[in-house]
Scaffold this active site. Structure first.
Site: not given
Lengths: 390, 390
Positions: B274, B276
Site C-alpha cells: 500500500t 500512503f
C-alpha cells in the site's frame, strides 16, 4: 573531498569485515543443516529465530539502529540461511550432480536463464543450458530425454497466468520438480543512436509487452509487436541497427548484447514478479522437513458443486490452496478441469488422505508434482499465536 | 543437540558482531551525509556504489558467497544508508521538530500507524497520533489545524486506487508532503476459541476485504462485512467474544488486541503493497539533491487530444510519469480532471518549464505537492549505460 574519500574508504573496510563475518555465519549455518539432517530435525525453528531477533533488535536499539532496520537486515540474512539449508536437504535426498542439463526459453541472460541460475546457486556447480524458441520446444526437449530439466514461467503478478504453459503441462506427462520466483524489471533497449523520440516499433514476448502496457499508453505513437522471446526481440534490434526499433528485455541481456538501455524499469508496477516451474520426466524427493507444495489436476463430475466438494476436502484437512485455475477439457467440450496448487508434501499422511478423498469425488486425479516451496516466510516478533503454514 | 546449541551460540555471537559493524557503518554514512549536505553534493553516486559492489562480490566469491547473495545483502544495507541520508537532508532543509502531531485512520498498530512509524524512523523522536474513524476526518483534522500532518493510503498493488482519497485530495486545499510504501500482510483474527470452521462473518475495511478476495472464494460459507477501519473491526471482535465472528487486520494489531491469529497472510498476493501520502497545510522543501516526485491536478479543454497534449509536454521534457488517474469534475458533469504523479522537483528549471507549458494548454492546473520519492533504486552491476531516473 578528501574527507569524503576517507569516509568511503572506512565504509569499504567495514563492508569487507561484514562480508567476512557473513561468510563465517554461512559456514556455521551449513553445519547446522548437517546436524539437523543427521537428526531428522526441522529446518525452521521459529521460536529460536524469534529469540535471536529479539536479542538483536534490543542490541541494535542500544547502538542507535531502529528496530525495523535490524529486522530488515536479519530477515535477509536468515532467509539466505534457511534457503541454503533447504538446498542442502534436497541435495542429500536427491544426490544432485555437479552439472545439470536444462532447457529454457530465449538465449543467455533471458529471464528464464536468470531464474535457473538463481535456483541452482547453492546446489549445482554448472548448468548446461539448451536454449529454445518456444515453451513447446522446452517441453519437447525434456519429454524426449534430450535434457534432464526444463524451466518455464507459469504466472506473473502483473500479467497473470500463462495459459499456454498450463496447457503444455496438461498435455505432457512430465513432473513439476521445483519453483522459482524472479523480480522482473523490463528495459527498453535500442541501438546506440536510438532515443525515446526515434523509436516507432517495440518488439518483445507477449508477456513482457503486457507487463509494460502503461508504457505504450504513455507513448501512443509507439507500436508493440510480439516475438517468441525477449532474446529473439533483442537479436532483431541488434541485426537491423535501426534507431526506430527497440526491444523489451532484461538489463543484463541488454548489457551482454552491447545495445543501449533507453529506459529502465518500464513495467507497469515496480513489484513485478514471475513464477517459474521446473519440469522433469521423474519425481523429486522432498524431505518431510522441507516445506513443500503439491500441484494436481482434477476432472470433476458434471454436476454443480463438484468443485466445491473438492475444495471442502482441502479445507477439512486444513490444507492451504495457493492456486486454482480452470481449463476446458480438450476432448470434452464444455467440461472443465482444474489445476490446483496447495501447501504440503505427498509423503505426509494428511496429504495422502486428501488425495484419496479427492480421487473418490473426481473422475480423474493426477499429481503433477510435489516440490520444495520457494517462499521463505520471515519470523516475526511478538507473534506467539501464529499458525505458520510451513 | 549439544552441538546444535553450540553452533547457535556461535551464530548469535557473529550476528552481534555483524550488527556492531553495521552500526559503525551507519554512523560513517551519517558523516557522509553531513559532508555532502555541506558541499551541496548529490546523495547517490551510482559509479561509487557500483565500484563498491564489484569489489564486494569479488571478495564474496573468494570466500564462497554467490554473487546474488552478496548483492542482495548489500542492496539492503545501501538502501538503508541512502534513505538515512535523504532523511538527514530533509531534516536540514525543514528543521524537523522532535515530535510531530499526525492524524491517521484506525487505532494504535493500524496499517496507517505502522506506515507513519516507518516513515519517521530516522527523523522524528516521537509521533503524537490522533486516531480518526474516516479518511474524511483525517483531512478535516489537518485542514482545521488540529494537527500538522495527516497520513492516508492512496493505492494498493492488489486492490488499486482508493478513489475516496483522490476525491478528498481534490476537495481540500492541502499539500502532499511525503509518500511511504508498506508491505501489507493480512491476518484472520478471532477469539481464542474460534477456528476457521467456527467463523461465519468477517469484518474489515473494504480495501482489506478486496485484497483477500480469494480467501472468501475459498471459503464460500464465510460472509464479508465492511467496517470503517481494520482497527474498528478488531474492536468489534474483542467486544463480542463470539467464535463465529472474525476481523482482518495486521499481525501487530492482533497481538496488541490479545486476540488469536487464525490464519496468516490471507491476502490474494504475497506481494501486496500500500502506498500512503502525507498531507499538510504547508509545503515541504525538498533539496535539489534528493529525488522528488510532484503531484498535479489538471482540467483539460473539452477537446479530443487535450490530455495527449499534456502528456506530450512531459515526454518532451523527458519527465517520467508514474501515475495518471482521471476523475469527473463535480461541478461540470461529463468533464474529466486528471491527477498526475511525475518524477521531478518543482525547484528544477526543467520542471518549472513543464508546469508553465501545462498551464498554457489546460483550463486549470494545481500543484498538489512536491515531496521526496520513497523508492531507492538499487545500483546494478554491469550497467554503464543506464539512464537512472533519479
Amino acid at each position: 573531498m578528501q574527507q569524503l574519500q576517507e569516509l568511503r574508504q572506512k565504509i569499504g573496510e567495514l563492508d569487507s569485515e561484514l562480508l567476512a563475518i557473513f561468510a563465517k555465519r554461512r559456514q556455521l549455518s551449513q553445519q547446522v543443516a548437517e546436524n539437523k539432517y543427521a537428526h531428522n530435525r526441522n529446518i525452521r525453528d521459529h521460536e529460536q529465530e524469534k529469540r535471536l531477533l529479539e536479542v538483536l533488535t534490543q542490541q541494535g536499539l542500544k547502538i542507535g539502529i531502529p528496530e525495523n532496520t535490524t529486522l530488515s537486515l536479519f530477515h535477509n540474512i536468515i532467509e539466505d540461511s534457511v534457503r541454503s539449508q533447504y538446498d542442502y536437504f534436497l541435495k542429500q535426498a536427491n544426490r544432485y550432480r555437479k552439472s545439470i542439463d536444462i532447457a529454457l526459453l530465449g538465449e543467455a541472460h533471458s529471464y528464464s536463464h536468470m531464474a535457473a541460475q538463481n535456483h541452482f546457486t547453492n546446489t549445482v556447480q554448472s548448468l548446461n543450458t539448451t536454449f529454445c524458441s518456444s515453451f513447446m520446444d522446452v517441453f519437447k526437449q525434456v519429454a524426449d530425454g534430450h535434457v534432464e530439466l526444463g524451466l518455464v514461467p507459469i504466472e506473473n503478478t502483473t500479467s497473470g497466468n500463462i495459459i499456454e504453459v498450463f496447457d503444455l503441462l496438461i498435455e505432457h506427462d512430465l513432473k513439476i520438480v521445483g519453483e522459482e520466483k524472479l523480480k522482473v524489471k523490463h528495459c527498453l533497449i535500442g541501438t546506440h543512436n536510438a532515443t525515446l523520440e526515434s523509436i516507432k516499433d517495440v518488439y518483445s514476448h507477449p508477456q513482457a509487452i503486457a507487463q509494460c502496457k502503461n508504457f505504450f499508453s504513455r507513448n501512443p505513437k509507439i507500436n508493440s509487436h510480439y516475438r517468441n522471446s525477449t532474446s529473439s526481440a533483442l537479436s532483431m534490434v541488434k541485426e537491423y541497427q535501426n534507431p526506430s526499433i527497440a526491444a523489451i528485455a532484461s538489463e543484463m541481456a541488454a548489457q551482454k548484447s552491447g545495445l543501449k538501455i533507453i529506459d529502465y524499469g518500464i513495467n507497469n508496477y515496480q513489484e513485478n514478479y514471475t513464477r517459474f516451474l521446473l519440469i522433469s520426466r521423474t519425481d523429486i524427493q522432498v524431505p518431510k522437513t522441507v516445506p513443500a507444495k503439491t500441484s494436481i489436476l482434477l476432472h470433476t463430475h458434471q454436476e454443480t458443486g463438484s468443485l466445491l466438494e473438492c475444495l471442502h476436502v482441502l479445507k477439512q484437512h486444513k490444507v492451504n490452496m495457493s492456486k486454482l485455475e480452470s481449463r476446458p477439457i480438450p476432448t470434452k467440450p464444455w467440461q472443465e478441469m482444474f489445476y490446483i496448487d496447495f501447501d504440503g508434501n505427498i509423503s505426509h499422511a494428511n496429504i495422502q488422505k486428501v488425495l484419496e478423498k479427492l480421487a473418490a469425488v473426481t473422475t480423474h486425479l493426477q499429481v503433477l508434482g510435489c516440490y520444495p516451496k520457494h517462499d521463505v516466510i520471515a519470523t516475526h516478533l511478538n507473534s506467539d499465536s501464529i499458525n505458520y503454514k510451513l
